[in-house]
Motif scaffolding. Structure first.
Motif, short mmCIF file in Angstrom:
data_model
loop_
_atom_site.label_atom_id
_atom_site.label_comp_id
_atom_site.label_asym_id
_atom_site.label_seq_id
_atom_site.Cartn_x
_atom_site.Cartn_y
_atom_site.Cartn_z
N ALA A 159 0.84 -1.20 0.00
CA ALA A 159 0.00 0.00 0.00
C ALA A 159 0.86 1.24 0.00
CB ALA A 159 -0.92 0.01 1.21
N THR A 160 1.95 1.20 0.78
CA THR A 160 2.78 2.40 0.83
C THR A 160 3.68 2.49 -0.38
OG1 THR A 160 4.35 1.19 2.15
CG2 THR A 160 2.81 2.57 3.33
N CYS A 169 3.06 1.55 -3.47
CA CYS A 169 2.46 1.89 -4.76
C CYS A 169 2.18 3.38 -4.88
CB CYS A 169 1.19 1.08 -5.01
SG CYS A 169 -0.15 1.54 -3.93
N THR A 170 2.35 4.12 -3.77
CA THR A 170 2.18 5.56 -3.91
C THR A 170 3.44 6.17 -4.51
OG1 THR A 170 3.09 5.99 -1.76
CG2 THR A 170 0.72 5.70 -1.89
N GLY A 183 5.65 7.77 -3.44
CA GLY A 183 6.17 8.97 -2.80
C GLY A 183 5.92 10.26 -3.55
N TRP A 187 9.36 13.03 0.95
CA TRP A 187 8.76 11.78 0.50
C TRP A 187 7.32 11.62 0.94
CZ3 TRP A 187 13.47 8.48 2.43
CH2 TRP A 187 14.57 8.73 1.57
N PHE A 188 7.01 12.14 2.13
CA PHE A 188 5.68 11.91 2.68
C PHE A 188 5.04 13.22 3.11
CE2 PHE A 188 8.07 8.02 3.60
CZ PHE A 188 7.27 7.11 2.93
N ALA A 196 -4.60 5.14 -2.21
CA ALA A 196 -3.16 5.38 -2.28
C ALA A 196 -2.79 6.64 -1.51
CB ALA A 196 -2.75 5.52 -3.74
N ALA A 200 -2.95 5.96 2.18
CA ALA A 200 -1.79 5.19 2.64
C ALA A 200 -0.56 6.09 2.74
CB ALA A 200 -1.53 4.04 1.67
N HIS A 201 -0.46 6.99 1.78
CA HIS A 201 0.68 7.89 1.74
C HIS A 201 0.72 8.79 2.98
CE1 HIS A 201 3.04 10.96 -0.86
NE2 HIS A 201 3.83 10.18 -0.21
N VAL A 211 1.78 6.76 6.44
CA VAL A 211 3.10 6.19 6.71
C VAL A 211 3.79 6.82 7.91
CG1 VAL A 211 5.42 5.87 5.80
CG2 VAL A 211 3.44 5.51 4.32
#
Lengths: 576, 331
Positions: A20-21, A23-24, A26, B166-167, B187, B190-191, B194
Motif C-alpha cells: 500500500a505504501t 504503490c504511492t 512517494g 517523500w511523505f 493510495a 496510505a501515503h 506512513v
C-alpha cells in the motif's frame, strides 16, 4: 502451531501495508478525472482552496447560527437583502432592488424580480418577512431586533414593509446586510428547535453555491449555473468549486501555501510579512501593514475594581503602553497603531481631530507618572511601584488566552510599559474558554479584546464601549462594566440618526469621543488586520492597492462575504 | 477454565463501571462551563435572549437536573449507544463525530501494535542468538523505547516530510481529493498514513525487542534447556521450546502496552494533524466539549478492555497452565 498461524497472518498484514505504501511511490497524488469528480479529485484549475475561518469539523449549515455554521453557509448559499462596501461606506442592493424609509418608522424593501431558490421555487417578499420574523423566537440570537422592530410583512410579491417601534437607523442598516433570507416553504414545517439549532445539512438557498460534500476537515461548495446574480448583477463567481479546509495549524498552513495547495488563507500567520517579501504569497498591501484593518484590539480595564475605577489611573495606564513596540516587535508591522478614539481607518471621517488633539493620549511614561502622582498614587515603600491612595498594594493581572502567541507577547510589552510608569501589571495566560467566562462575569482586572468588527457604522463601536444596563453576564459588549448613563444616551441618540446624515452623526460621535478620551473606559491598542494571504499559482487578480486591482475585502470570515468577500470571488481570474 | 473466565469478566465489568464513572466525573468537575461558553460564542447581547438560550442548552444537555439524575441518565443513554450531542460540532451527535474519526485511529493503532509486536519479538529472538546482532539490536532498542512519541514524530516529519519530501506531514488525505473507494484515494490515504504509523511502530518496537531478547536468554539458561542439550537434543528444538516459553510474558505485555500506545496515538495524531480520536480529544478539551471528551474516552476504554479480553483468550490457548486452572488472573 498457534504461533505459526499468527506469523503467517502477520506476514500477510505486513505485505499489504508495504505494498500500500510502495504503490504511492512517494509523489503527491493528483487525480485528474474528467468532470473532476470521478477520480475523487476536483479539477485544480476550477477549484479554490481556502482556510482560516473554520477551526473544527464543519458543524452545521444553519445560517441563523452565524457564529458556528460552516464557512460560506451565509454568503455562498444564503444571502442578505444588501451587501456593505467598506470602501464607499454604502449599502449595495443585493436580493433587494432598493430600500428606503417611507416615513420615520416605516422602511420598505423592493425585491428583484425573478430570483429563485436552488429548488426552483421563486423567492418572494413572504420569504423575507418570514426570515426576519424568526427573530421573534425568544432563544434566537437576533431576538433583540424585535424590541424595536414591530412588524415585517409582505405587501405584495416583491415588496416587504418593516414597521418600527423605534427606528434604530444605524443598527437597521447593519441588520439589512447581516440577516440571511431563508425559504419559507422549506423552513415553515420545522419546529423552533430545528430552526434555531438544526444542522440543515441539505441547505436550500438563493446563493451562487450549493453544498457538494462535507467531511471531517473540509466542506465543498459547487457553483450553481442558474444563479440569479449572473443576469441581474452581471457577476459570476470564478471558482466552480470552493473547498474550505479547517485550520490544522499555522505551520501546516504555511507549508500548504508554499506548495500552492491553498489559494487563500485567512489566518494570522506570524511570519506573513516575510512570506510577502519573498513573493511566496500576495497580500493587500506590499508594504506594512500588508493587510486591511478589520477590527480594533482594546485593553479592557475592569472598571468595577480599584484602582481601575479611577479615570485618572486608566489614563495613566493608557499613556504607559508602548504601542509602537508591539506593532514592530510583536507583529512585524502586520498591524497598525490605533487612533486614540479606536475608530477604524474606514471611519476616519467620524474622528473629531480637535477633540483628539486636546484630549487624546500617546505613549509617554513620564506623563503617566505625573498623572499618577497628581491623582494621589504614590510609591510609599520605595519599590518603584505606586500604591493605592489608601496605601494598599496594587497588583493588576492582564489575562490573554493561552496559545494566542501574538497577544501573549503584546501583553508582556504592556506589562513592561506599565511597570516603567510605576504600575504593577503581571500577565497570565488562562485557557480561552475559561477566560471568556471570567470576562463575562467581570472576574478579571485587565483583558485584551477585539470582538467588534468593522461595520457600516461606528455606532457598533460605541455600543461596545458604553452599553447599559450592565448585566450579570456581559457576553458581547462593555466587558469593563463601565457605567455612564450620559454616554449611553448619546449612543442611543447616534443609533437614531439616519445613516445618510453624516453631519448629525459627527455631532454625536464628537461628544462621545470627548467622554471616551476624558474617561478612558477602554484603551485602544492596535488595528488587527483582515488576515489574508493568497497564492497566485491557480488564481490571480486578488484584491490589492495596486492600480486597477479589485479592492474588495479578501476574506471569507463570518459576515465578511457580505462586506466584499463574495465580490472578490467574482473578480478572480484563472492563472492559466 | 470457566472459573477463570468468570473471574476475568467480573474484573472487566468492574473496571468498566469505574472507568465510566470517572469519565463522567472528570469533565463535570473540571473548571469551566460549556453552556456559558456556547452562549458567549453566540454573541447574544440581550439578557432575555441569552437567558433563554442558556436555559435551552442547560435543558438540552440535562445540566438542570440534580447530579445523581444526570449520572443515571448518562448510563441509560450510554446503554442505548447515545453519547449526547457535541458542543463543539453542535448539533452533531457525539457518536457520529467519533465514528468519523475512529477508522483513522484504528488504522494507525492496530497495525502499529501488531506489527511492532511481531517485528520486535522476531528481532529480539534473533539478537539473543547472535552476538553481532545483539550489539546492534540492544542499543537501538533501548534508544527507540526511550524516545517520546511526539519527539520521534517531529523528527520523522522533519526528515522524511520536510527535508526529503517523500511523505506528507499532515492530515489524513490530500486537500484535492474526496473520500471514495477509488484507487487514487486509497493510495493517498496510505501515503498520509506512513509517517504517523512509523512513529508509533518504531517506539513500540524497541521495547518488544529488548523484552524478547532477555526472555530468550533467560529460557536458554534455564534447567530444561541445559537438560535438553545434555541429552543431545538439536539446538533448533531447544530454541523452539525457549521461544514458546519466552512469548508468554510478551503476550501479557501486549495487554499492558495497549493502554500506553493509545496515549502515543493521541500525541502522534496531534503532531500530524491526523483526523482521529487524538485530535478530537484535544479539540474537545480546548472547547470544553464534555460529551465528546466522554465519548472519546469511553471508546478508548472499551477498546482497551476488548483488546485485553482477546489477549486473555489467546493466553488460555497458548499457556497450558491457565487451562488447568493452576494460575491466571495475574495480568
Amino acid at each position: 502451531m498457534g504461533t505459526g498461524i499468527r506469523v503467517r497472518i502477520a506476514t500477510a498484514l505486513a505485505v499489504i501495508a508495504l505494498t500500500a505504501t510502495a504503490c504511492t511511490g512517494g509523489s503527491p497524488v493528483t487525480g485528474k478525472g474528467p468532470g473532476g469528480t470521478q477520480g475523487g479529485a476536483l479539477p485544480r484549475e476550477e477549484t479554490l482552496y481556502t482556510t482560516g475561518t473554520q477551526w473544527g469539523p464543519p458543524a452545521n449549515y444553519n445560517p441563523l447560527r452565524s457564529w458556528d455554521h460552516a464557512t460560506g453557509t451565509k454568503g455562498l448559499v444564503y444571502e442578505t437583502l444588501f451587501h456593505f462596501d467598506p470602501n464607499t461606506g454604502k449599502l449595495n442592493p443585493w436580493l433587494a432592488e432598493s430600500g428606503g424609509w417611507k416615513d420615520a418608522k416605516t422602511y420598505e424593501v423592493k425585491l428583484r424580480a425573478g430570483i429563485t431558490w436552488a429548488d426552483g421555487e421563486p423567492l418572494t417578499a413572504k420569504d423575507v418577512a418570514y426570515s426576519y420574523g424568526l427573530g421573534k423566537i425568544e432563544a434566537s440570537s437576533f431576538h433583540s431586533l424585535w424590541s424595536w422592530l414591530s412588524g415585517a410583512e409582505a405587501v405584495d410579491a416583491t415588496t416587504v414593509r418593516f414597521t418600527f417601534e423605534e427606528a434604530h437607523y444605524q443598527e437597521w442598516d447593519f441588520t439589512l446586510y447581516g440577516q440571511p433570507v431563508v425559504p419559507e416553504h422549506v423552513w415553515s414545517g420545522r419546529s423552533e428547535e430545528e430552526i434555531l439549532n438544526g444542522v440543515n445539512d441539505k441547505p436550500v438557498g438563493s446563493g451562487a453555491y450549493t453544498l457538494k460534500s462535507k467531511s471531517q476537515d473540509r466542506v465543498v461548495w459547487q457553483r450553481r449555473d442558474d444563479w440569479w446574480g449572473t443576469k441581474a448583477l452581471g457577476m459570476t463567481p470564478a471558482p466552480r468549486y470552493i473547498v474550505d479546509v479547517s485550520n490544522p495549524s499555522n505551520e501546516v498552513v504555511i507549508g500548504q501555501l508554499g506548495q500552492g495547495q491553498l489559494d487563500l488563507s485567512n489566518n494570522f500567520l506570524p511570519g506573513a510579512s516575510s512570506l510577502v517579501k519573498s513573493k511566496k504569497v500576495v497580500s493587500y498591501y506590499d508594504e506594512p501593514p500588508y493587510m486591511l484593518s478589520a477590527n480594533t484590539a482594546w485593553l479592557v480595564p475592569n472598571t468595577t475594581r480599584t484602582p481601575l475605577d479611577d479615570a485618572a489611573f486608566r489614563k495613566a495606564l493608557a499613556a504607559s503602553v508602548d504601542i509602537d513596540k508591539i506593532v514592530k516587535g510583536v507583529y512585524g508591522d502586520l498591524v497598525k497603531k490605533a487612533d486614540p478614539t479606536g475608530l477604524l481607518p474606514q471611519w476616519d471621517s467620524y474622528v473629531d481631530k480637535g477633540v483628539v488633539a486636546s484630549d487624546g493620549f500617546s505613549y509617554d511614561t513620564a506623563g503617566a507618572k505625573r498623572t499618577l502622582a497628581d491623582a494621589g498614587y504614590r510609591d510609599k515603600d520605595g519599590d518603584g511601584l505606586v500604591e493605592n491612595k489608601d496605601g494598599s498594594k496594587i497588583s493588576l493581572k492582564l489575562a490573554v488566552p493561552t496559545g494566542w502567541t501574538d497577544w501573549m507577547e503584546a501583553a508582556k510589552v504592556i506589562a513592561a510599559g506599565a511597570k516603567a510608569a510605576g504600575i504593577s501589571v503581571t500577565t497570565e495566560f488562562p485557557d480561552q474558554n475559561a477566560l471568556s467566562e471570567q470576562r463575562a462575569k467581570g472576574d478579571f482586572d485587565l483583558v485584551i479584546n477585539n470582538d467588534r468588527q468593522l461595520s457600516n457604522t461606528p455606532w457598533t463601536y460605541y455600543e461596545y464601549m458604553f452599553q447599559l444596563p450592565v448585566q450579570k453576564q456581559q457576553n458581547t459588549v462593555n466587558f469593563g462594566r463601565y457605567e455612564n448613563p450620559e454616554a449611553w444616551k448619546l449612543v442611543q441618540r447616534l443609533g437614531g440618526v439616519p445613516t445618510d446624515d453624516a453631519a448629525g452623526m459627527k455631532a454625536v460621535t464628537s461628544r462621545l469621543q470627548k467622554i471616551q478620551l476624558d474617561e478612558m473606559p477602554i484603551i485602544p491598542l492596535w488595528y488587527n488586520g483582515l488576515w489574508s494571504q493568497s497564492t497566485t499559482g491557480t488564481w490571480t487578480n486578488w484584491p490589492s492597492d495596486a492600480e486597477g486591482a479589485p479592492t474588495h475585502a479578501p476574506a471569507l470570515w463570518r459576515n465578511w462575504l457580505e462586506m466584499g468577500g463574495f465580490e472578490m470571488l467574482t473578480q478572480l481570474k484563472p492563472a492559466k | 477454565m470457566r472459573r477463570y473466565f468468570a473471574r476475568k469478566l467480573l474484573v472487566y465489568a468492574l473496571t468498566f463501571v469505574v472507568a465510566v464513572t470517572v469519565n463522567w466525573m472528570i469533565p463535570r468537575f473540571m473548571p469551566g462551563d460549556p453552556v456559558a461558553s456556547m452562549v458567549s460564542r453566540a454573541r447574544v447581547s440581550q439578557p432575555e435572549a441569552a437567558e433563554a438560550m442558556r436555559g435551552y442548552y442547560n435543558n438540552l444537555f440535562g445540566f438542570d437536573e440534580p447530579v445523581w439524575q444526570q449520572y443515571l441518565h448518562f448510563w441509560g443513554a450510554l446503554l442505548q449507544g447515545d453519547f449526547g450531542i457535541s458542543v463543539w460540532v453542535f448539533p452533531t451527535p457525539v457518536s457520529d463525530v467519533l465514528l468519523d474519526a475512529l477508522p483513522y485511529t484504528l488504522g494507525l493503532m492496530l497495525p502499529a501494535v501488531l506489527l511492532s509486536w511481531i517485528a520486535g519479538n522476531w528481532a529480539g529472538a534473533l539478537a539473543a542468538r547472535r552476538k553481532v546482532l545483539d550489539n546492534t539490536v540492544l542499543p537501538a532498542g533501548y534508544l527507540l523505547t526511550a524516545m517520546p512519541y511526539m519527539w520521534i514524530a517531529v523528527i520523522l516529519a522533519w526528515a522524511l516530510g520536510s527535508k526529503a519530501g517523500w511523505f506528507p506531514i499532515s492530515g489524513g488525505y490530500s486537500l484535492d481529493i474526496q473520500p471514495s473507494w477509488s484507487l487514487d484515494f486509497v493510495a493517498d490515504l496510505a501515503h498520509h498514513w506512513v509517517l504517523p504509523f512509523l512513529s508509533l511502530f518504531l517506539v513500540a518496537l524497541g521495547g518488544w525487542a529488548i523484552g524478547m531478547r532477555n526472555m530468550i536468554i533467560y529460557e536458554l539458561e534455564s534447567d530444561y534447556s541445559s537438560y535438553l542439550s545434555a541429552l543431545g537434543a538439536p539446538q533448533r528444538l531447544i530454541r523452539r521450546y525457549a521461544f514458546r516459553n519466552a512469548v508468554l510474558p510478551q503476550i501479557t505485555g501486549l495487554a499492558l502496552q495497549l493502554g500506553v500506545l493509545v496515549a502515543g496515538a493521541l500525541v502522534t495524531e496531534i503532531v500530524f494533524a491526523y483526523p482521529g480520536l487524538g485530535s478530537l480529544i484535544l479539540a474537545a478539551i480546548q472547547n470544553q466539549d464534555f460529551f465528546l471528551l466522554q465519548g472519546a474516552f469511553l471508546f478508548i476504554v472499551i477498546g482497551v478492555l476488548i483488546a485485553n479480553f482477546v489477549i486473555d483468550v489467546v493466553y488460555v490457548l497458548v499457556d497450558p497452565r491457565t487451562r488447568t486452572g493452576m494460575a491466571g488472573g495475574q495480568s
